[in-house]
Design an enzyme around this catalytic site. Structure first.
Site, PDB file in Angstrom:
ATOM      1  N   GLY A 137      45.477  28.870  38.564  1.00 30.16           N
ATOM      2  CA  GLY A 137      46.103  30.061  39.141  1.00 30.16           C
ATOM      3  C   GLY A 137      46.394  31.177  38.143  1.00 30.16           C
ATOM      4  O   GLY A 137      47.221  32.042  38.420  1.00 30.16           O
ATOM      5  N   SER A 138      45.675  31.195  37.013  1.00 30.74           N
ATOM      6  CA  SER A 138      45.979  32.266  36.052  1.00 30.74           C
ATOM      7  C   SER A 138      45.558  33.623  36.608  1.00 30.74           C
ATOM      8  O   SER A 138      46.222  34.640  36.350  1.00 30.74           O
ATOM      9  CB  SER A 138      45.341  31.996  34.689  1.00 30.74           C
ATOM     10  OG  SER A 138      43.946  32.078  34.742  1.00 30.74           O
ATOM     11  N   ASN A 139      44.486  33.676  37.397  1.00 28.86           N
ATOM     12  CA  ASN A 139      44.113  34.945  38.036  1.00 28.86           C
ATOM     13  C   ASN A 139      45.143  35.343  39.093  1.00 28.86           C
ATOM     14  O   ASN A 139      45.463  36.519  39.239  1.00 28.86           O
ATOM     15  CB  ASN A 139      42.726  34.852  38.676  1.00 28.86           C
ATOM     16  CG  ASN A 139      41.623  35.081  37.663  1.00 28.86           C
ATOM     17  OD1 ASN A 139      41.392  36.220  37.239  1.00 28.86           O
ATOM     18  ND2 ASN A 139      40.944  34.010  37.265  1.00 28.86           N
ATOM     19  N   LEU A 167      38.334  26.587  46.085  1.00 28.78           N
ATOM     20  CA  LEU A 167      37.081  25.822  46.094  1.00 28.78           C
ATOM     21  C   LEU A 167      36.589  25.370  47.462  1.00 28.78           C
ATOM     22  O   LEU A 167      35.569  24.681  47.544  1.00 28.78           O
ATOM     23  CB  LEU A 167      37.209  24.612  45.159  1.00 28.78           C
ATOM     24  CG  LEU A 167      37.588  24.972  43.715  1.00 28.78           C
ATOM     25  CD1 LEU A 167      37.643  23.736  42.842  1.00 28.78           C
ATOM     26  CD2 LEU A 167      36.622  25.990  43.127  1.00 28.78           C
ATOM     27  N   LEU A 224      35.156  26.236  51.446  1.00 23.18           N
ATOM     28  CA  LEU A 224      34.580  27.287  52.286  1.00 23.18           C
ATOM     29  C   LEU A 224      35.652  27.794  53.251  1.00 23.18           C
ATOM     30  O   LEU A 224      36.420  26.997  53.786  1.00 23.18           O
ATOM     31  CB  LEU A 224      33.442  26.718  53.129  1.00 23.18           C
ATOM     32  CG  LEU A 224      32.028  26.726  52.591  1.00 23.18           C
ATOM     33  CD1 LEU A 224      31.081  26.228  53.671  1.00 23.18           C
ATOM     34  CD2 LEU A 224      31.609  28.104  52.109  1.00 23.18           C
ATOM     35  N   ASN A 279      36.142  37.205  46.774  1.00 19.59           N
ATOM     36  CA  ASN A 279      36.128  36.041  45.871  1.00 19.59           C
ATOM     37  C   ASN A 279      35.714  36.481  44.479  1.00 19.59           C
ATOM     38  O   ASN A 279      34.975  37.460  44.331  1.00 19.59           O
ATOM     39  CB  ASN A 279      35.119  35.001  46.397  1.00 19.59           C
ATOM     40  CG  ASN A 279      35.036  33.766  45.503  1.00 19.59           C
ATOM     41  OD1 ASN A 279      36.052  33.224  45.073  1.00 19.59           O
ATOM     42  ND2 ASN A 279      33.819  33.323  45.203  1.00 19.59           N
ATOM     43  N   HIS A 321      33.713  34.915  41.160  1.00 17.08           N
ATOM     44  CA  HIS A 321      32.889  33.791  40.707  1.00 17.08           C
ATOM     45  C   HIS A 321      32.614  33.972  39.213  1.00 17.08           C
ATOM     46  O   HIS A 321      32.268  35.074  38.783  1.00 17.08           O
ATOM     47  CB  HIS A 321      31.576  33.730  41.500  1.00 17.08           C
ATOM     48  CG  HIS A 321      30.782  32.510  41.177  1.00 17.08           C
ATOM     49  ND1 HIS A 321      31.111  31.267  41.697  1.00 17.08           N
ATOM     50  CD2 HIS A 321      29.728  32.314  40.350  1.00 17.08           C
ATOM     51  CE1 HIS A 321      30.265  30.373  41.209  1.00 17.08           C
ATOM     52  NE2 HIS A 321      29.428  30.982  40.398  1.00 17.08           N
ATOM     53  N   ASP A 381      29.358  31.651  47.877  1.00 14.50           N
ATOM     54  CA  ASP A 381      28.910  32.644  46.889  1.00 14.50           C
ATOM     55  C   ASP A 381      27.780  33.549  47.362  1.00 14.50           C
ATOM     56  O   ASP A 381      26.991  34.026  46.550  1.00 14.50           O
ATOM     57  CB  ASP A 381      28.473  31.929  45.582  1.00 14.50           C
ATOM     58  CG  ASP A 381      29.561  31.042  45.036  1.00 14.50           C
ATOM     59  OD1 ASP A 381      30.740  31.402  45.168  1.00 14.50           O
ATOM     60  OD2 ASP A 381      29.226  29.975  44.479  1.00 14.50           O
ATOM     61  N   GLU A 429      37.765  38.510  33.747  1.00 12.51           N
ATOM     62  CA  GLU A 429      38.427  38.428  35.061  1.00 12.51           C
ATOM     63  C   GLU A 429      39.771  39.158  35.045  1.00 12.51           C
ATOM     64  O   GLU A 429      40.081  39.932  35.955  1.00 12.51           O
ATOM     65  CB  GLU A 429      38.615  36.962  35.465  1.00 12.51           C
ATOM     66  CG  GLU A 429      37.285  36.284  35.737  1.00 12.51           C
ATOM     67  CD  GLU A 429      37.400  34.825  36.158  1.00 12.51           C
ATOM     68  OE1 GLU A 429      36.479  34.339  36.816  1.00 12.51           O
ATOM     69  OE2 GLU A 429      38.404  34.161  35.808  1.00 12.51           O
TER      70      GLU A 429
HETATM   71  C1  GAR Z   1      38.077  31.379  37.537  1.00 10.21           C
HETATM   72  O1  GAR Z   1      37.305  31.488  36.371  1.00 10.21           O
HETATM   73  C2  GAR Z   1      37.246  31.691  38.762  1.00 10.21           C
HETATM   74  O2  GAR Z   1      36.240  32.638  38.533  1.00 10.21           O
HETATM   75  C3  GAR Z   1      36.648  30.353  39.074  1.00 10.21           C
HETATM   76  O3  GAR Z   1      37.668  29.428  38.825  1.00 10.21           O
HETATM   77  C4  GAR Z   1      38.490  29.929  37.762  1.00 10.21           C
HETATM   78  C5  GAR Z   1      39.927  29.796  38.201  1.00 10.21           C
HETATM   79  O4  GAR Z   1      40.805  30.044  37.133  1.00 10.21           O
HETATM   80  N1  GAR Z   1      36.174  30.291  40.419  1.00 10.21           N
HETATM   81  C6  GAR Z   1      35.140  29.547  40.804  1.00 10.21           C
HETATM   82  O5  GAR Z   1      34.518  28.836  40.036  1.00 10.21           O
HETATM   83  C7  GAR Z   1      34.780  29.665  42.287  1.00 10.21           C
HETATM   84  N2  GAR Z   1      33.488  29.109  42.536  1.00 10.21           N
HETATM   85  P1  GAR Z   1      42.345  30.273  37.393  1.00 10.21           P
HETATM   86  O6  GAR Z   1      42.799  29.170  38.344  1.00 10.21           O
HETATM   87  O7  GAR Z   1      43.001  30.145  36.063  1.00 10.21           O
HETATM   88  O8  GAR Z   1      42.522  31.630  38.003  1.00 10.21           O
END
Ligand code: GAR
Length: 189
Positions: free
Chosen positions: A12-14, A85, A87, A102, A104, A145, A174
């Protein structure tokens, strides 16, 4: 003020970065963080940040309209998938048409599809000797995707880079771009 719901399955850092970004302005707020993983660190972050959160299971998501109803009740304007993760079911996609985004961690259409997420993507990029990788921000449809691409940014992959080093470069991209792109979309709603 527009309302954003963030769905996250992992760290969840994003999600946290989006919460903090939108708190600096008055266009929108992340008003809820939802997760399909009970122990996702994203839920702990939500708690620490004072953002309401909600865990849901497979049945809630796929065999009931519970999540769609919750999003409607909370008058959510835009859904952001940040490391989510599963659908998204069709009823949610239809109701939030062009309002689900989303991120990716690769340059789609490369390294996308079912099972391609997080470190798996970066390991494949390194294994294939790619010279560059990047991020893709896209609308969500009912295939993994495949929704139309809104934005991509690239970064170099060095022959000495490990998947972990690539992951760091991707996260930096990101954090830099995702909030800004979401902001543009929300502003246009
Ligand atoms: C992120 O890098 C995102 O792009 C990726 O998971 C990571 C989550 O990081 N998403 C996917 O791979 C989706 N197919 P976070 O939990 O630290 O935000």
């Amino acid at each position: 003020m527009k309302k954003i719901a963030v769905l996250a399955s992992g760290s969840g850092s994003n999600a946290e970065n989006l919460v903090k970004y939108f708190r600096k302005g008055d266009l929108a707020r992340v008003s809820v963080i939802l997760s399909n993983k009970k122990d996702a660190f994203a839920l702990e972050r939500a708690h620490r940040l004072g953002v309401p959160s909600l865990y849901f299971g497979r049945d809630d998501f796929y065999n009931s309209s519970k999540i769609l109803e919750t999003l409607k009740e909370q008058e959510i304007d835009c859904i952001v998938l940040a490391g989510f993760l599963w659908l998204v079911p069709d009823d949610i996609i239809e109701y939030f048409s062009e309002r689900i985004v989303n991120i990716h961690p690769a340059l789609l259409p490369k390294y996308g599809g079912k099972g391609m997420f997080g470190m798996k993507v970066h390991a494949a990029v390194v294994e294939n000797g790619e010279h560059e990788t990047g991020i893709t921000i896209h609308y969500v449809n009912s295939n993994y995707d495949e929704g139309s691409i809104i934005f991509q940014a690239k970064t170099e992959v060095l022959p000495t880079d490990s998947p972990e080093m690539v992951a760091e470069k991707i996260h930096a991209l990101e954090y830099e771009h995702f909030p800004r792109i979401v902001e543009k979309i929300v502003a246009s709603l």
